[in-house]
Design a protein around this motif. Sequence first.
Motif, PDB file in Angstrom:
ATOM      1  N   VAL A  11      48.468  54.196-126.532  1.00 12.86           N
ATOM      2  CA  VAL A  11      48.562  55.625-126.203  1.00 12.86           C
ATOM      3  C   VAL A  11      49.037  55.799-124.764  1.00 12.86           C
ATOM      4  O   VAL A  11      49.895  56.643-124.481  1.00 12.86           O
ATOM      5  CB  VAL A  11      47.201  56.324-126.429  1.00 12.86           C
ATOM      6  CG1 VAL A  11      47.183  57.699-125.822  1.00 12.86           C
ATOM      7  CG2 VAL A  11      46.874  56.383-127.909  1.00 12.86           C
ATOM      8  N   THR A  14      52.852  54.759-124.546  1.00  8.78           N
ATOM      9  CA  THR A  14      53.722  55.731-125.223  1.00  8.78           C
ATOM     10  C   THR A  14      53.787  57.049-124.472  1.00  8.78           C
ATOM     11  O   THR A  14      54.873  57.593-124.239  1.00  8.78           O
ATOM     12  CB  THR A  14      53.224  55.971-126.658  1.00  8.78           C
ATOM     13  OG1 THR A  14      53.159  54.725-127.333  1.00  8.78           O
ATOM     14  CG2 THR A  14      54.128  56.918-127.402  1.00  8.78           C
ATOM     15  N   SER A  15      52.630  57.579-124.082  1.00  3.90           N
ATOM     16  CA  SER A  15      52.624  58.884-123.422  1.00  3.90           C
ATOM     17  C   SER A  15      53.253  58.817-122.030  1.00  3.90           C
ATOM     18  O   SER A  15      54.004  59.717-121.647  1.00  3.90           O
ATOM     19  CB  SER A  15      51.208  59.445-123.354  1.00  3.90           C
ATOM     20  OG  SER A  15      50.370  58.574-122.662  1.00  3.90           O
ATOM     21  N   CYS A  16      52.994  57.762-121.278  1.00  8.85           N
ATOM     22  CA  CYS A  16      53.580  57.654-119.940  1.00  8.85           C
ATOM     23  C   CYS A  16      55.093  57.457-120.007  1.00  8.85           C
ATOM     24  O   CYS A  16      55.823  57.972-119.165  1.00  8.85           O
ATOM     25  CB  CYS A  16      52.928  56.527-119.163  1.00  8.85           C
ATOM     26  SG  CYS A  16      51.281  56.961-118.613  1.00  8.85           S
ATOM     27  N   SER A  17      55.555  56.728-120.984  1.00  8.08           N
ATOM     28  CA  SER A  17      56.991  56.546-121.155  1.00  8.08           C
ATOM     29  C   SER A  17      57.666  57.887-121.449  1.00  8.08           C
ATOM     30  O   SER A  17      58.699  58.222-120.859  1.00  8.08           O
ATOM     31  CB  SER A  17      57.243  55.553-122.277  1.00  8.08           C
ATOM     32  OG  SER A  17      58.614  55.424-122.509  1.00  8.08           O
ATOM     33  N   LEU A  18      57.082  58.647-122.324  1.00  4.31           N
ATOM     34  CA  LEU A  18      57.638  59.956-122.672  1.00  4.31           C
ATOM     35  C   LEU A  18      57.579  60.916-121.494  1.00  4.31           C
ATOM     36  O   LEU A  18      58.558  61.606-121.185  1.00  4.31           O
ATOM     37  CB  LEU A  18      56.879  60.529-123.865  1.00  4.31           C
ATOM     38  CG  LEU A  18      57.339  61.871-124.382  1.00  4.31           C
ATOM     39  CD1 LEU A  18      58.748  61.775-124.918  1.00  4.31           C
ATOM     40  CD2 LEU A  18      56.406  62.354-125.470  1.00  4.31           C
ATOM     41  N   ILE A  19      56.450  60.951-120.811  1.00  4.27           N
ATOM     42  CA  ILE A  19      56.299  61.845-119.656  1.00  4.27           C
ATOM     43  C   ILE A  19      57.279  61.471-118.545  1.00  4.27           C
ATOM     44  O   ILE A  19      57.887  62.342-117.921  1.00  4.27           O
ATOM     45  CB  ILE A  19      54.849  61.822-119.148  1.00  4.27           C
ATOM     46  CG1 ILE A  19      53.938  62.518-120.152  1.00  4.27           C
ATOM     47  CG2 ILE A  19      54.726  62.491-117.777  1.00  4.27           C
ATOM     48  CD1 ILE A  19      52.456  62.320-119.888  1.00  4.27           C
ATOM     49  N   SER A  52      61.497  56.023-117.546  1.00  8.13           N
ATOM     50  CA  SER A  52      60.253  55.878-118.305  1.00  8.13           C
ATOM     51  C   SER A  52      59.508  54.608-117.922  1.00  8.13           C
ATOM     52  O   SER A  52      58.290  54.528-118.047  1.00  8.13           O
ATOM     53  CB  SER A  52      60.538  55.890-119.798  1.00  8.13           C
ATOM     54  OG  SER A  52      61.410  54.840-120.152  1.00  8.13           O
ATOM     55  N   THR A  56      55.345  54.060-116.494  1.00 13.75           N
ATOM     56  CA  THR A  56      54.622  53.225-117.445  1.00 13.75           C
ATOM     57  C   THR A  56      54.054  51.977-116.780  1.00 13.75           C
ATOM     58  O   THR A  56      52.914  51.589-117.053  1.00 13.75           O
ATOM     59  CB  THR A  56      55.546  52.831-118.611  1.00 13.75           C
ATOM     60  OG1 THR A  56      56.063  54.019-119.206  1.00 13.75           O
ATOM     61  CG2 THR A  56      54.799  52.042-119.654  1.00 13.75           C
TER      62      THR A  56
END
Length: 69
Positions: A11, A14-19, A52, A56
Amino acid sequence: IDLPDLLGFSVVVTSCSLIGDLSESYFKRRVGAKDASNMLPGHGGIIDRLDSVVLTIVAVYYYLAWIVN
């Protein structure tokens, strides 16, 4: 590493890459820059390849430091 830690890790990654990707795109749109560099034509520049990854890497470091302690 147990399953809850592995799920938390996924989680975070994935979330840090997207953000990271969305925030860099937001800042580029605010200043009106389509390509951050001409070093990689057609790819938006070096920053677009690394946007990203930067956030991450920091998040993964702190997440793993938290799990180890």
